[in-house]
Structures are given as structure tokens and as C-alpha cells.
Motif scaffolding. Structure first.
Motif: not given
Length: 72
Positions: A21-36
């Protein structure tokens, strides 16, 4: 006296799920930053494109105005 309950403990599958769950949260945060960042880059590119279009239109209109003034 009452018997004290042992403290709860995390078993291996629980730890593994929490880590996932922690890894998925980190990946989601990183993906959101890249999309921004990608969205910001697209906005800048859009702005540059419109500046180019307006610049070309201004040059064409300027040349048309100049040729019109030379004819008079």
C-alpha cells in the motif's frame, strides 16, 4: 487480577500488505507530480504556439499594410 491481553502484532502478510500500500501510494504521488509537470509544459507550449500564430499574422498584416501604402 485480570489477565493482560498480549499486544497486537503484525504478521508477515499484514506487513507485506502495508508495504505494498505504501509503495502504491508513492507511485501514485510520483505519477501525479509527473502529470502536473506535463500539464504545465503543455500550457507553455500552447502559449508559445499562439504567440507564433499571432506573430505570423502580424507580419502578414504588416506586409499587406505596407504594400497598400506603397500603392497609394
Amino acid at each position: 487480577m485480570r489477565d493482560a491481553m498480549p499486544p497486537p502484532f503484525d504478521c508477515a502478510p499484514g506487513l507485506r500488505l502495508a508495504a505494498h500500500e505504501r509503495l502504491m501510494q508513492l507511485q501514485t504521488d510520483h505519477l501525479n507530480r509527473r502529470l502536473d509537470r506535463l500539464e504545465q509544459m503543455m500550457e507553455r507550449l500552447d502559449r508559445r504556439l499562439w504567440f507564433t500564430v499571432y506573430g505570423v499574422a502580424a507580419v502578414i498584416l504588416g506586409q499587406a499594410f505596407r504594400s497598400f501604402m506603397l500603392l497609394q
